[in-house]
Design an enzyme around this catalytic site. Structure first.
Site, mmCIF file in Angstrom:
data_model
loop_
_atom_site.group_PDB
_atom_site.id
_atom_site.type_symbol
_atom_site.label_atom_id
_atom_site.label_comp_id
_atom_site.label_asym_id
_atom_site.label_seq_id
_atom_site.Cartn_x
_atom_site.Cartn_y
_atom_site.Cartn_z
ATOM 1 N N CYS A 92 23.547 80.810 14.640
ATOM 2 C CA CYS A 92 24.536 81.892 14.725
ATOM 3 C C CYS A 92 25.460 81.867 13.503
ATOM 4 O O CYS A 92 26.661 82.104 13.615
ATOM 5 C CB CYS A 92 25.345 81.785 16.012
ATOM 6 S SG CYS A 92 26.008 80.153 16.363
ATOM 7 N N GLY A 93 24.879 81.571 12.359
ATOM 8 C CA GLY A 93 25.650 81.598 11.121
ATOM 9 C C GLY A 93 26.733 80.532 11.092
ATOM 10 O O GLY A 93 26.514 79.381 11.466
#
Length: 289
Positions: A92-93
């Protein structure tokens, strides 16, 4: 130079990865819609609750409430509890790493304080479990389905720590959901409860209460801590789904670009191989003449 078999295997691997990232993007998009709706529905209740508490505390001068309550007590800060809200999964970055950096900075800025962490989310438990930090509690698998009962249990434990003097302040650190492309690291104080500043369209509305203010605060202040944590958990869950959807969309597009380059390279290698075979056949035929 890689062979045709190696290139075909790599192209197949990238295609499989692209299918996975595309599926994860679609799943996150569906979860984001539900999480976003939950946040939008919870925010007005939290604002109205703060406004109601502000009206009860309006008897003071705005700095020190005229009505006393244990959750309003301000004392010298020696011990702090920090609730760290992270994700249950990765991919998720910078969602999780941003929270961890902010929590580490919080600890570094308060070296003289006794700071202990309450960790929500598997990634937070894994990250700080490998480090020399004081942990007062861990909760995993709480963001798959954010429930008020879970937030209520965690908030009640923090209130118990505060009442017992084990924590002079309680803070919560989380990702605030702004838009699909923007999540904002937010640090909020849970305890002691500060006098709420009344604002918004209902700021000038007068409330008539049958119960005395002290009794009202006895019910409203714990509810406010629980609601504030619950909304923070909803914000974090929505921000995580948004961050994962954005990251998987970027990964899917990157996989498409890699496929184009690999396919072009495969065609060149195949063309060179065919050209070499034709040259060998012509050379062999010429040698037989």
């Amino acid at each position: 130079m890689p062979s045709l078999i190696d290139l075909r295997r790599r192209i197949g691997s990238v295609k499989n990865t692209q299918q996975i990232t595309k599926a994860m993007k679609m799943v996150s998009a569906a979860k984001l819609r539900r999480a976003q709706q939950a946040v939008v529905h919870a925010r007005p209740y939290s604002r109205l609750l703060n406004d109601m508490i502000g009206s009860v505390l309006a008897h003071g001068d705005g700095t020190e409430p005229a009505i006393s309550h244990p959750l309003l007590e301000r004392r010298e800060t020696r011990s702090i509890q920090l609730l760290v809200l992270a994700g249950e999964k990765g991919l998720c970055g910078s969602f999780n790493s941003s929270v961890f950096k902010a929590a580490t900075r919080f600890l570094e800025e308060r070296p003289e304080r006794d700071v202990h962490l309450a960790l929500l989310g598997r990634k937070a438990v894994e990250f700080f479990g490998r480090r020399d930090t004081k942990v007062s509690g861990t909760w995993e698998q709480v963001f798959a389905h954010v429930e008020y009962a879970t937030a209520q249990t965690i908030a009640q434990e923090s209130v118990a720590h505060f009442r017992a003097g084990e924590a002079d302040e309680v803070w919560v650190l989380f990702n605030l959901f702004r838009t699909v492309l923007k999540q904002e690291i937010t640090l909020e104080r849970l305890l002691p409860v500060l006098p709420a500043e009344r604002g918004g369209p209902d700021a000038n509305v007068g409330y008539d209460y049958e119960e005395p203010p002290e009794r009202l605060l006895g019910a409203l202040l714990p509810k406010r801590v629980e609601t504030q944590l619950y909304v923070a958990m909803l914000e974090s869950a929505a921000a995580e789904h948004a961050a994962r959807m954005t990251a998987m969309d970027s990964a899917t597009r990157n996989a498409g670009e890699v496929l184009e380059k690999l396919t072009l390279h495969l065609n060149r290698v195949r063309q060179a191989s065919i050209t070499t075979e034709i040259i060998e056949i012509v050379s062999g035929a010429t040698a037989l003449e």
